[in-house]
Design a protein around this motif. Structure first.
Motif, short mmCIF file in Angstrom:
data_model
loop_
_atom_site.label_atom_id
_atom_site.label_comp_id
_atom_site.label_asym_id
_atom_site.label_seq_id
_atom_site.Cartn_x
_atom_site.Cartn_y
_atom_site.Cartn_z
N ALA A 137 -4.05 -15.21 109.07
CA ALA A 137 -2.94 -15.34 108.54
C ALA A 137 -2.76 -16.17 107.37
CB ALA A 137 -1.94 -16.11 109.60
N LEU A 138 -3.83 -17.05 107.09
CA LEU A 138 -4.01 -18.02 105.88
C LEU A 138 -4.38 -16.94 104.84
CD1 LEU A 138 -5.65 -21.08 107.12
CD2 LEU A 138 -3.41 -20.93 106.23
N ASN A 139 -5.27 -16.23 105.09
CA ASN A 139 -5.80 -15.14 103.99
C ASN A 139 -4.38 -14.31 103.47
OD1 ASN A 139 -7.61 -13.37 102.38
ND2 ASN A 139 -7.24 -11.82 103.89
N GLU A 140 -3.62 -13.76 104.28
CA GLU A 140 -2.49 -13.08 104.08
C GLU A 140 -1.49 -13.66 103.29
OE1 GLU A 140 -2.61 -9.92 104.26
OE2 GLU A 140 -4.46 -9.44 105.77
N LEU A 141 -1.48 -15.00 103.54
CA LEU A 141 -0.39 -15.74 102.89
C LEU A 141 -1.03 -16.47 101.34
CD1 LEU A 141 0.57 -18.25 105.80
CD2 LEU A 141 1.94 -16.61 104.48
N GLY A 142 -2.33 -15.88 100.96
CA GLY A 142 -2.88 -15.94 99.77
C GLY A 142 -3.52 -17.45 99.67
N GLN A 143 -4.19 -17.94 101.20
CA GLN A 143 -4.78 -19.01 101.35
C GLN A 143 -6.04 -18.88 101.59
OE1 GLN A 143 -2.38 -22.16 103.29
NE2 GLN A 143 -0.62 -20.78 102.93
N THR A 144 -6.63 -18.03 100.96
CA THR A 144 -8.16 -17.43 101.41
C THR A 144 -9.16 -18.63 101.43
OG1 THR A 144 -7.43 -15.36 100.29
CG2 THR A 144 -9.91 -15.87 101.09
N ALA A 145 -9.16 -19.51 100.50
CA ALA A 145 -10.13 -20.55 100.29
C ALA A 145 -9.88 -21.31 101.67
CB ALA A 145 -9.87 -21.27 99.00
N ASN A 183 -11.02 -13.12 97.08
CA ASN A 183 -10.54 -12.05 97.21
C ASN A 183 -9.86 -11.63 98.50
OD1 ASN A 183 -10.46 -8.98 97.77
ND2 ASN A 183 -11.08 -8.88 95.53
N LYS A 184 -8.50 -11.54 98.65
CA LYS A 184 -7.99 -11.27 100.01
C LYS A 184 -8.39 -9.89 100.64
CE LYS A 184 -3.31 -11.67 100.17
NZ LYS A 184 -1.97 -11.48 99.76
N ASP A 185 -8.52 -8.85 99.80
CA ASP A 185 -8.97 -7.65 100.44
C ASP A 185 -10.35 -7.75 101.09
OD1 ASP A 185 -6.35 -6.56 99.91
OD2 ASP A 185 -7.08 -5.75 98.09
N LEU A 186 -11.20 -8.34 100.15
CA LEU A 186 -12.58 -8.32 100.81
C LEU A 186 -12.96 -9.33 102.00
CD1 LEU A 186 -14.61 -8.53 97.45
CD2 LEU A 186 -14.48 -6.59 98.88
N PHE A 187 -11.85 -10.42 101.89
CA PHE A 187 -12.04 -11.38 103.05
C PHE A 187 -11.58 -10.71 104.31
CE2 PHE A 187 -10.36 -14.53 105.86
CZ PHE A 187 -11.51 -15.54 105.80
N ARG A 188 -10.37 -9.69 104.40
CA ARG A 188 -9.80 -9.02 105.46
C ARG A 188 -10.89 -8.37 106.07
NH1 ARG A 188 -6.24 -6.17 102.86
NH2 ARG A 188 -4.69 -7.81 102.72
N GLU A 189 -11.46 -7.32 104.97
CA GLU A 189 -12.33 -6.46 105.71
C GLU A 189 -13.51 -7.20 106.34
OE1 GLU A 189 -12.22 -3.27 105.73
OE2 GLU A 189 -10.30 -3.64 105.01
N ARG A 190 -13.91 -8.20 105.85
CA ARG A 190 -15.14 -9.14 106.58
C ARG A 190 -14.68 -9.68 107.91
NH1 ARG A 190 -20.13 -8.82 107.75
NH2 ARG A 190 -20.43 -10.26 109.56
#
Length: 509
Positions: free
Chosen positions: A395-403, A431-438
């Motif tokens: 959820a944080l990643n999708e909200l742009g809070q990847t760090a 990178n939101k997309d790379l984080f999601r894939e991992r």
């Protein structure tokens, strides 16, 4: 830990019937209570909600068949069952929409569980209680369980009829859209959370808690991509008032009969081997799980379901910080190299199955016996804290809070001695997309075989177009049969559509 089951058994046989105006030919059955005779006391209310919990032990649900839908239909599992039609229902070859074991039984038991919740929510408000808090907790449990079953109805059939009142035999429930089902789930779980206790004690441990309601609410919101609302729901468990109740424990303790209802457990089904009998609604009915009996290797169980071998390979791609194999593999899968890698045999035997075969190990009893049966006492941890942490990170990643999301993935990884995510995969960065894939991989390693993967694939959009489905099919050839826009949901049982003029069959069926 298991004492809640004894209370459930007292009332699991109760099937309440509606009474009508008396006549010489319309008399009360002396062996069956009517609505007019029941729902009078606090004890009746407690028995009523216990009967709703008792639906966990029915074949259509968590006793047996739902694992075929959630685990085997996903890319984690498959079926090589000699029962062709049973196997077909894990590979998207739905010919008979009324196939009992593939569709109708689970649909019926879902509907029946909702009916029992509706009884509690209809009749208990009229029962006088000495303690208003106790009444509120009973009603909240019924709302949680109704929300629980509607959640899985949304995941499986999507357009499931919403029924929140007591029906009569002539009622024809209206068609509901997926959006309407999700709205009902949100309503039930939000209202349940307000009155559920933060924790239960003694013989009541195992009942729904506030944390369970918040976690399931968050999962429902995630499926709708309501990322901010999902984060808020999870906040209670991760950073809020409930954070002291939840933590990670020794990984293997999540799948064994010992150390159940521990700090990692958010909600788990209380199984027991106390009754060596058939499933049903009687006071001596089986309250164990059949999962391991159907998923065990050949000659140990029925072997109707097994794991895809790509999972073994995925576990071995990255070593721990001390250069060992990911220890989660040891407790997740049976596979040819298990004995060489960890010194473990499969149910006490050296490997005697195919060189490219794997089987689900979670919830098995290989560490205590050499075979399986229909009375497995290992609780099913339907929601555990590791799942919440990974969804919180998503959820944080999708909200742009990847760090900020990294720390929650790292809590799960470091528990099993894996390096921090940034150290192991520095190319991801923010990178939101790379984080999601991992994160997709992280969830498969942590939660494999825990009945979450089908919902994950749907949430990620991996089943929304042919290009994405083709990628899934590289891991699981059964997805070559998957038709976009059709197999994202099960067909409604045709008998339901035929008997209800207000229902239409699901799209493309």
């Amino acid at each position: 830990m298991k004492k809640i089951i004894s209370k459930i058994l007292v009332l699991s046989a109760l099937v309440l019937m509606f009474s009508c105006k008396k006549s010489l030919l319309d008399q009360d059955n002396p062996n069956t209570l009517t609505v007019d005779q029941f729902w009078k006391t606090e004890s009746d209310a407690q028995k009523g909600v216990n009967a709703a919990y008792a639906m966990f032990y029915q074949n259509g649900g968590w006793n047996r068949w739902i694992y075929f839908r959630l685990d085997l239909t996903s890319d984690e599992g498959w079926s090589n069952s000699p029962w062709t039609e049973l196997g077909d229902w894990t590979r998207f070859q739905y010919i008979n929409y009324n196939f009992w074991e593939g569709n109708v039984n689970t649909y019926r038991d879902t509907y029946k569980a909702i009916f029992r919740c509706n009884q509690v929510l209809t009749y208990v408000p009229e029962i006088p209680f000495a303690d208003a808090k106790k009444k509120a907790e009973i009603l909240a449990q019924a709302k949680f369980l109704r929300g629980f079953y509607y959640y899985y109805a949304a995941i499986l059939w999507e357009n499931f009829p919403i029924v929140t009142t007591i029906q009569t035999p002539t009622d024809l429930p209206a068609q509901s859209s997926l959006a309407q089902v999700w709205a009902q789930v949100e309503k039930d779980l939000t209202e349940a959370s307000a009155d559920l206790p933060e924790q239960w004690t003694g013989g009541e441990i195992g009942r729904a808690t506030k944390g369970a309601a918040q976690a399931l609410l968050g999962k429902a919101l995630m499926q709708q991509h309501k990322w901010a609302d999902a984060k808020t729901a999870f906040d209670y468990l991760v950073t809020g008032a409930g954070k002291n109740y939840y933590d990670l424990v020794d990984y293997k303790d999540n799948f064994r009969a010992e150390n159940e209802n521990n700090k990692e457990s958010v909600f788990e089904i209380q199984f027991s081997d106390v009754n060596k009998s058939a499933e049903g609604d009687g006071p001596s009915a089986n309250v164990g799980s059949n999962r391991a009996q159907f998923f065990a290797p050949r000659s140990i169980g029925w072997s109707d379901g097994q794991a895809r071998f790509w999972l073994v390979n995925e576990f071995k791609k990255e070593k721990t910080t001390d250069n060992k194999i990911d220890p989660r593999l040891r407790y997740t899968l049976f596979y040819p190299g298990l004995e060489a890698d960890f010194g473990d045999k499969t149910y006490g035997r050296s490997w005697e199955w195919g060189a490219d075969e794997a089987w689900f190990k979670k919830y098995s009893r290989d560490y205590m016996r050499s075979n399986e049966d229909y009375f497995n006492q290992v609780n099913n941890r339907v929601i555990r804290f590791a799942d919440v942490l990974l969804m919180y990170a998503e959820a944080l990643n999708e909200l742009g809070q990847t760090a900020d999301a990294y720390q929650y993935v790292n809590r799960v990884r470091t528990r099993v001695n894996m390096a921090g995510l940034a150290t192991a995969y520095p190319a991801i960065g923010n990178n939101k997309d790379l984080f999601r894939e991992r994160l997709k991989v992280e969830r498969s390693l942590e939660l494999c075989g825990e009945s979450v993967r089908w919902a994950d694939l749907k949430r990620w959009g991996d089943l929304d177009n042919k290009a994405n489905v083709d990628k899934v099919a590289l891991r699981d050839p059964d997805f070559k049969n998957f038709v976009v826009g059709k197999h994202i949901r099960l067909p409604l049982p045709q008998v339901e559509v035929d008997n209800n003029t207000n229902l239409s069959q699901n799209p493309n069926y």
